[in-house]
Design an enzyme around this catalytic site. Structure first.
Site, PDB file in Angstrom:
ATOM      1  N   PHE A 320       8.644   2.309-100.419  1.00  8.74           N
ATOM      2  CA  PHE A 320       8.979   3.084-101.608  1.00  8.74           C
ATOM      3  C   PHE A 320       7.956   4.183-101.857  1.00  8.74           C
ATOM      4  O   PHE A 320       6.742   3.952-101.757  1.00  8.74           O
ATOM      5  CB  PHE A 320       9.007   2.185-102.849  1.00  8.74           C
ATOM      6  N   ASP A 321       8.450   5.369-102.181  1.00 12.28           N
ATOM      7  CA  ASP A 321       7.607   6.367-102.825  1.00 12.28           C
ATOM      8  C   ASP A 321       7.431   5.899-104.272  1.00 12.28           C
ATOM      9  O   ASP A 321       8.239   5.122-104.777  1.00 12.28           O
ATOM     10  CB  ASP A 321       8.291   7.732-102.767  1.00 12.28           C
TER      11      ASP A 321
END
Length: 631
Positions: A320-321
């Site tokens: 995930f960003d």
């Protein structure tokens, strides 16, 4: 009668002149109608209507098979289909030939509908590249093409302009929007001696810089190359029927020849070829994929790549960003603390918001919007407003001199930061917040802490991912404090902070080399290479950049990541359905072949049995449309 035939031919010519999927759908509809007319013996034409299906659906299959064999000796499922078509026509079984051709073309259309359209993501990224540069040569400024900039050139960059090369600031102060490279939600303050990257945007002050890397060596050009090359090694799943085509063709021909030789009945040999045609096998995968794509679409996932869900079923890690993915990407005031006996927390909040109301900086806008949401009302007018690039603002609010900005601004002005105030600021900084100091009449009065808010659904979503056997990873360009705080809230243990686009790419590559396929979820331009490199890329379509969406295999239209565990479970369920379809279709083929060898089936009945098998495969796949994992 001749007039009727001419009308039919004219209509067919109009259809053939069309292009794309629309033409294919119309041709299939015409072929289906013709086959119904043939089986129910509706005699409005002077020839068997099945010939329409043979010509429209069969001829393209035969041509493709011949071209593949002649040019590359490429044996696919269409070779066996072509043999069965010709043999059926040869013995006068026109309906069987038309029906097999129709089913095969239907399967091909479904596969085409699941394949991604050509994307323009790289072109959009290229459009971000700076076009011109202001080069200072012997005191004179001249504008040249960014491609002509060389290392060592002195460049002037004005507010709002894109930086044309990688370099070092030699004079001036400013704030740089680096989101294109790092995904950071806030502009970063820069001054003399600091590095700047091409493709990033100068938000406020003018400055001069010395170019260090330009042209093809610049950061933005390196990112373009990353996006172009990142998915070169991404596996493309081949159709199961084509993968086994050589064996299918050889076995079918041998069975047909042996049966003909033993029984002396060519009709049995042709029936074997008809029932051996992998119609249900061809439909097994695309029908399941189409149904799963429909299920995903109901929950906001737009699947752009045909095999994306097949790849998603293999994923072991979800990267995930942070900003805009696990968080909303919108700064809000988390706390306001006054350290002055004369000013309350609320009053300090109002003074700071008033001073910032003319600011163009995202921090100033965040303070103002947060105050308006919480309290509303009209703020006092300000005068003598001055923005100090990379530092903060100064203004007079109701005759009171207010300075709001970072610690460097307080030090520059000589405003002392007390011990209590300093400890409070350090506490918020450790939590990943951004801190603004406010001085009133040259005395430091307090602080305002701003933070990005974690999405409400992130915690539950991460927990469900772990339960589904997928390990979450955080890859962010933000600093370690902000990354660690968000990771601790949502429950992610594997954290990588301060990542540039190439860093994210390297991390994903290292996981995948360890046989841990990665699904990347991001929203920024800086995530585009990682989205391409990962086994599957999922972009936040609502708030994400166009380039991130184009680079991804799947776009999340409504940005509700709570459905991500469902999507991964759906992909795994889809693979189970595909395997069931394949097993059934091969078992049906085996039984039909035995019946054809023994003479129980003729070509027409064999084609109908095959048709029934295809219908069962389609119905089984259709259950995926409403599938939901039981909790």
């Amino acid at each position: 009668m001749k007039k009727k035939i001419d009308e039919v031919m004219e209509k067919l010519e109009e259809i053939l002149e069309m292009g794309g999927v629309k033409k294919d759908i119309i041709l299939l509809a015409v072929s289906a109608t013709a086959l119904l007319m043939s089986i129910f013996d509706i005699g409005v034409l002077p020839f068997d209507p099945a010939w329409i299906a043979i010509i429209l659906c069969g001829i393209p299959i035969i041509l493709e098979a011949v071209i593949g064999l002649v040019t590359e000796f490429d044996i696919k499922a269409d070779v066996l289909v072509s043999i069965a078509l010709v043999a059926s026509v040869f013995i006068g079984e026109d309906f069987a030939a038309g029906e097999v051709a129709f089913i095969m073309q239907l399967g091909a259309l479904l596969e085409d509908l699941t394949v991604a359209k050509a994307r323009a993501g790289i072109e959009r990224l290229v459009n971000l590249s700076p076009q011109t540069a202001r080069v200072i040569d012997q005191g004179n400024e001249r504008i040249i093409s960014a491609e002509e900039v060389k290392a060592g050139d002195i460049i002037r960059v004005l507010p709002g302009e894109t930086i044309p090369a990688d370099g070092v600031i030699i004079s001036g102060e400013t704030s740089i929007d680096q989101s294109v490279m790092t995904g950071e939600s806030l502009p970063v303050d820069k001054s003399e001696g600091d590095d700047v990257s091409s493709g990033t945007v100068n938000r406020f002050g003018a400055f001069e810089m010395r170019a260090v890397r330009a042209g093809e060596d610049s950061s933005i050009q390196r990112m373009i190359r990353l996006v172009r090359s990142a998915d070169a090694g991404k596996a493309k799943i081949v159709g199961i029927a084509d993968r086994w085509a050589v064996w299918i063709v050889v076995i079918a021909l041998l069975a047909a020849i042996i049966t003909w030789a033993v029984t002396g009945e060519i009709i049995r040999a042709v029936t074997i070829l008809v029932v051996f045609c992998p119609c249900a096998l061809v439909l097994a995968t695309p029908t399941a994929i189409m149904a799963a794509i429909g299920n995903a679409a109901k929950r906001g996932f737009l699947v752009k790549e045909g095999d994306a869900l097949e790849r998603l079923a293999l994923v072991k890690k979800a990267a995930f960003d942070k900003t805009g993915t696990l968080t909303y990407g919108i700064l809000k005031v988390a706390s306001v603390k006054s350290f002055s006996d004369k000013i309350s927390d609320e009053e300090l909040y109002g003074i700071t918001a008033a001073a910032e109301q003319l600011s163009e900086h995202p921090l100033g806008k965040a303070i103002l919007s947060s105050f308006n949401r919480e309290y509303g009302g009209e703020l006092p007018k300000v005068s003598a407003f001055r923005m100090i690039p990379g530092r903060g603002v100064e203004a007079e609010v109701d005759g009171v001199r207010v300075t709001a900005g970072n610690e460097a601004l307080m030090a520059e002005k000589g405003y002392k930061v007390g011990e209590k105030l300093k400890k409070a600021a350090e506490k918020y900084l450790a939590e990943g917040c951004t801190v603004i100091y406010t001085a009133v009449n040259e005395e430091n009065a307090g602080i305002t802490a701003l933070s990005d808010t974690v999405r409400e659904e992130s915690v539950k979503m991460i927990s469900e991912l772990k339960d589904a056997g997928t390990d979450p990873v955080l890859l962010t360009g933000d600093n370690e404090n902000a990354a660690a705080e968000t990771a601790s809230i949502v429950g992610i243990n594997d954290v990588h902070a301060g990542c540039l686009p190439e860093d994210k790419l390297d991390i994903i590559d290292s996981y995948q080399k360890q046989n841990m396929p990665v699904c990347m979820i991001g929203d920024g331009i800086n995530d585009a290479p990682a989205l391409k490199k990962a086994m599957v890329g999922i972009a936040m379509g609502g708030i994400g950049s166009d380039i991130a969406v184009e680079a991804a295999d799947i776009a999340l239209a409504n940005d509700e990541i709570k459905e991500l565990p469902h999507l991964i479970s759906l992909a795994k369920r889809m693979m189970v359905t595909i395997k069931c379809n394949l097993t059934f279709s091969m078992a049906l083929n085996f039984v039909a072949i035995i019946l054809a060898i023994t003479g129980v089936l003729d070509p027409v009945i064999g084609a109908l049995v095959h048709n029934a098998g295809s219908v069962i495969v389609i119905i089984n796949s259709a259950f995926l449309l409403k599938w939901r994992k039981r909790k």
